[in-house]
Design a protein around this motif. Structure first.
Motif, PDB file in Angstrom:
ATOM      1  N   MET A   1       1.036  -1.192   0.259  1.00  0.00           N
ATOM      2  CA  MET A   1       0.286  -0.268   0.085  1.00  0.00           C
ATOM      3  C   MET A   1       0.796   1.115   0.367  1.00  0.00           C
ATOM      4  O   MET A   1       2.087   1.244   0.681  1.00  0.00           O
ATOM      5  CB  MET A   1      -0.640  -0.366   1.996  1.00  0.00           C
ATOM      6  N   CYS A   2       0.293   2.047  -0.790  1.00  0.00           N
ATOM      7  CA  CYS A   2       1.188   4.129  -0.831  1.00  0.00           C
ATOM      8  C   CYS A   2       0.909   4.110   0.144  1.00  0.00           C
ATOM      9  O   CYS A   2       0.331   4.528   0.912  1.00  0.00           O
ATOM     10  CB  CYS A   2       0.528   4.532  -2.285  1.00  0.00           C
ATOM     11  N   SER A   3       2.131   5.376   1.014  1.00  0.00           N
ATOM     12  CA  SER A   3       1.992   6.306   1.948  1.00  0.00           C
ATOM     13  C   SER A   3       1.209   6.862   1.831  1.00  0.00           C
ATOM     14  O   SER A   3       1.004   7.464   0.679  1.00  0.00           O
ATOM     15  CB  SER A   3       3.158   6.328   2.018  1.00  0.00           C
ATOM     16  N   GLN A   4       0.677   8.107   2.802  1.00  0.00           N
ATOM     17  CA  GLN A   4      -0.190   9.051   2.644  1.00  0.00           C
ATOM     18  C   GLN A   4       0.748  10.564   2.247  1.00  0.00           C
ATOM     19  O   GLN A   4       0.075  10.725   0.353  1.00  0.00           O
ATOM     20  CB  GLN A   4       0.374  10.012   4.019  1.00  0.00           C
ATOM     21  N   HIS A   5       2.244  10.007   1.630  1.00  0.00           N
ATOM     22  CA  HIS A   5       2.324  11.573   0.631  1.00  0.00           C
ATOM     23  C   HIS A   5       1.937  10.496  -0.626  1.00  0.00           C
ATOM     24  O   HIS A   5       2.547  11.669  -1.148  1.00  0.00           O
ATOM     25  CB  HIS A   5       3.638  11.064   1.175  1.00  0.00           C
ATOM     26  N   SER A   6       2.517   9.446  -0.689  1.00  0.00           N
ATOM     27  CA  SER A   6       2.714   9.258  -2.164  1.00  0.00           C
ATOM     28  C   SER A   6       1.220   9.123  -3.104  1.00  0.00           C
ATOM     29  O   SER A   6       0.783  10.032  -3.909  1.00  0.00           O
ATOM     30  CB  SER A   6       3.271   7.872  -2.633  1.00  0.00           C
ATOM     31  N   LEU A   7       0.016   8.987  -2.080  1.00  0.00           N
ATOM     32  CA  LEU A   7      -1.494   9.090  -2.610  1.00  0.00           C
ATOM     33  C   LEU A   7      -1.542  10.714  -3.272  1.00  0.00           C
ATOM     34  O   LEU A   7      -2.216  10.792  -3.842  1.00  0.00           O
ATOM     35  CB  LEU A   7      -1.624   8.352  -1.659  1.00  0.00           C
ATOM     36  N   ARG A   8      -0.945  11.770  -1.928  1.00  0.00           N
ATOM     37  CA  ARG A   8      -1.156  12.970  -2.399  1.00  0.00           C
ATOM     38  C   ARG A   8      -0.417  13.269  -3.296  1.00  0.00           C
ATOM     39  O   ARG A   8      -1.194  14.016  -4.366  1.00  0.00           O
ATOM     40  CB  ARG A   8      -0.619  13.739  -1.467  1.00  0.00           C
ATOM     41  N   PHE A   9       0.766  12.836  -4.030  1.00  0.00           N
ATOM     42  CA  PHE A   9       1.483  12.980  -5.298  1.00  0.00           C
ATOM     43  C   PHE A   9       0.136  12.424  -6.331  1.00  0.00           C
ATOM     44  O   PHE A   9       0.182  13.606  -7.668  1.00  0.00           O
ATOM     45  CB  PHE A   9       2.749  12.550  -5.382  1.00  0.00           C
ATOM     46  N   TYR A  10       0.108  10.996  -6.470  1.00  0.00           N
ATOM     47  CA  TYR A  10      -0.789  10.703  -6.926  1.00  0.00           C
ATOM     48  C   TYR A  10      -2.124  11.194  -7.597  1.00  0.00           C
ATOM     49  O   TYR A  10      -3.131  11.399  -8.770  1.00  0.00           O
ATOM     50  CB  TYR A  10      -0.579   9.435  -6.521  1.00  0.00           C
ATOM     51  N   ILE A  11      -2.597  11.427  -6.446  1.00  0.00           N
ATOM     52  CA  ILE A  11      -3.732  12.106  -6.655  1.00  0.00           C
ATOM     53  C   ILE A  11      -3.800  13.636  -7.377  1.00  0.00           C
ATOM     54  O   ILE A  11      -4.733  14.165  -7.750  1.00  0.00           O
ATOM     55  CB  ILE A  11      -4.495  12.467  -4.633  1.00  0.00           C
ATOM     56  N   GLU A  12      -2.996  14.426  -7.226  1.00  0.00           N
ATOM     57  CA  GLU A  12      -2.629  15.654  -8.146  1.00  0.00           C
ATOM     58  C   GLU A  12      -2.354  15.869  -9.235  1.00  0.00           C
ATOM     59  O   GLU A  12      -3.019  16.861  -9.882  1.00  0.00           O
ATOM     60  CB  GLU A  12      -1.608  16.645  -6.927  1.00  0.00           C
ATOM     61  N   ASN A  13      -2.229  14.636  -9.204  1.00  0.00           N
ATOM     62  CA  ASN A  13      -1.214  14.160 -11.118  1.00  0.00           C
ATOM     63  C   ASN A  13      -2.652  14.037 -11.592  1.00  0.00           C
ATOM     64  O   ASN A  13      -3.177  14.380 -12.891  1.00  0.00           O
ATOM     65  CB  ASN A  13      -0.385  13.064 -11.126  1.00  0.00           C
ATOM     66  N   LYS A  14      -3.908  12.868 -11.206  1.00  0.00           N
ATOM     67  CA  LYS A  14      -4.484  12.342 -11.878  1.00  0.00           C
ATOM     68  C   LYS A  14      -5.878  13.961 -11.255  1.00  0.00           C
ATOM     69  O   LYS A  14      -6.773  13.742 -12.629  1.00  0.00           O
ATOM     70  CB  LYS A  14      -5.797  11.471 -10.890  1.00  0.00           C
ATOM     71  N   ARG A  15      -6.153  14.725 -10.534  1.00  0.00           N
ATOM     72  CA  ARG A  15      -6.875  15.968 -10.683  1.00  0.00           C
ATOM     73  C   ARG A  15      -6.205  16.140 -11.530  1.00  0.00           C
ATOM     74  O   ARG A  15      -6.916  17.179 -12.650  1.00  0.00           O
ATOM     75  CB  ARG A  15      -6.797  16.567  -8.970  1.00  0.00           C
ATOM     76  N   GLN A  16      -4.835  16.816 -12.203  1.00  0.00           N
ATOM     77  CA  GLN A  16      -4.731  17.422 -13.353  1.00  0.00           C
ATOM     78  C   GLN A  16      -5.194  16.859 -14.561  1.00  0.00           C
ATOM     79  O   GLN A  16      -5.489  17.419 -15.208  1.00  0.00           O
ATOM     80  CB  GLN A  16      -3.329  17.755 -13.101  1.00  0.00           C
ATOM     81  N   ASP A  17      -4.827  15.789 -14.676  1.00  0.00           N
ATOM     82  CA  ASP A  17      -4.773  14.800 -15.944  1.00  0.00           C
ATOM     83  C   ASP A  17      -6.294  14.825 -15.793  1.00  0.00           C
ATOM     84  O   ASP A  17      -7.203  15.180 -17.620  1.00  0.00           O
ATOM     85  CB  ASP A  17      -4.926  13.814 -15.755  1.00  0.00           C
ATOM     86  N   MET A  18      -7.208  14.524 -15.331  1.00  0.00           N
ATOM     87  CA  MET A  18      -8.566  15.187 -15.726  1.00  0.00           C
ATOM     88  C   MET A  18      -9.462  16.178 -15.778  1.00  0.00           C
ATOM     89  O   MET A  18     -10.418  16.566 -16.761  1.00  0.00           O
ATOM     90  CB  MET A  18      -9.689  14.788 -14.107  1.00  0.00           C
ATOM     91  N   ILE A  19      -8.491  17.706 -15.519  1.00  0.00           N
ATOM     92  CA  ILE A  19      -8.931  18.253 -15.541  1.00  0.00           C
ATOM     93  C   ILE A  19      -8.602  18.964 -16.863  1.00  0.00           C
ATOM     94  O   ILE A  19      -9.338  19.604 -18.063  1.00  0.00           O
ATOM     95  CB  ILE A  19      -7.570  19.702 -14.709  1.00  0.00           C
TER      96      ILE A  19
END
Length: 62
Positions: A1-19
């Protein structure tokens, strides 16, 4: 499982992809919806990590 920090990174990247997908193809485009669903999954994973590890949640995403 990913760490909180790495998940925040993936979340931000995915958010940008979606936008970007929404800007280029529209809100109802299949690719935009796919990114949105993937973002939902990442957010669910993030909160599972937060609650399972009792880490202090960092809820601000830039």
């Amino acid at each position: 499982m990913c760490s909180q920090h790495s998940l925040r990174f993936y979340i931000e990247n995915k958010r940008q992809d979606m936008i970007k997908a929404a800007e280029n193809f529209g809100m109802n485009a299949e690719i935009t919806i796919k990114h949105s669903q993937e973002l939902d999954e990442l957010l669910n994973q993030y909160w599972r990590v937060v609650f399972e590890t009792n880490e202090n949640p960092v809820v601000k995403f830039s």
